[in-house]
Design an enzyme around this catalytic site. Structure first.
Site, short mmCIF file in Angstrom:
data_model
loop_
_atom_site.label_atom_id
_atom_site.label_comp_id
_atom_site.label_asym_id
_atom_site.label_seq_id
_atom_site.Cartn_x
_atom_site.Cartn_y
_atom_site.Cartn_z
CG ASP A 124 41.79 34.85 38.95
OD1 ASP A 124 41.62 34.31 40.05
OD2 ASP A 124 41.76 36.07 38.78
CG ASP A 142 38.51 34.64 43.38
OD1 ASP A 142 39.17 35.15 44.31
OD2 ASP A 142 38.89 34.68 42.19
#
Length: 168
Positions: A124, A142
């Protein structure tokens, strides 16, 4: 009369688009991993950081502290959902928004599955915050999954053209 849209006629194109989006996601993750040490951040604006973190769990680090089984579970779920959506596209989806939703969800799911298989966690890098409040870090995959899900919900509020003509 215009020909009705069907995802089936260009199924290979939708697969290529999903793979291309997953490849873009992987390229960004590789660049982040290569250029930023783990847990480091670069402040871009007062409310956004470019960061490098690993998430072994799911959304919002759900099950991140589990014993490791979640890696295989979330990988299997991502592959299963992708296979079902690709099969649906192959059979023929007649709504463009639903087609875009499926492609987006497949791309995001595959992008995160590749991370889970390759390193056991998802990379991330997008960190939004305000004061001391931080939204959990996330990535392009995402965004694709959530965006695809939003498109899918929005598509449920639309009527096919021929149904709309009959209703008026």
């Amino acid at each position: 009369m215009a020909q009705q849209f069907s995802s089936k006629s260009r199924w290979w194109l939708w697969c290529l688009l999903a793979l291309s989006l997953a490849a873009i996601d992987q390229t960004i993750k590789q660049a982040v991993s290569a250029s930023l040490p783990l847990h480091a951040s670069i402040q871009i604006t007062p409310w956004f950081n470019w960061t490098h973190v690993l998430n072994p769990g799911a959304a919002f680090s759900f099950l991140a502290d589990a014993s490791g089984w979640q890696r295989y579970f979330f990988s299997a779920m991502g592959l299963l959902v992708s296979a079902i959506l690709l099969f649906s596209l192959w059979r023929g989806v007649t709504n463009r928004l639903v087609t875009a939703s499926y492609v987006s969800i497949v791309a995001g799911a595959l992008g995160n599955v590749i991370d889970r298989v390759r390193i056991g966690a998802v990379v991330d890098y997008l960190d939004f915050h305000w004061g001391l409040w931080h939204w959990p870090a996330f990535n392009l995959a995402d965004v694709l999954v959530v965006g695809g899900a939003i498109f899918l919900v929005l598509s449920s509020f639309t009527f096919p053209r021929n149904e709309m003509k009959q209703a008026t």
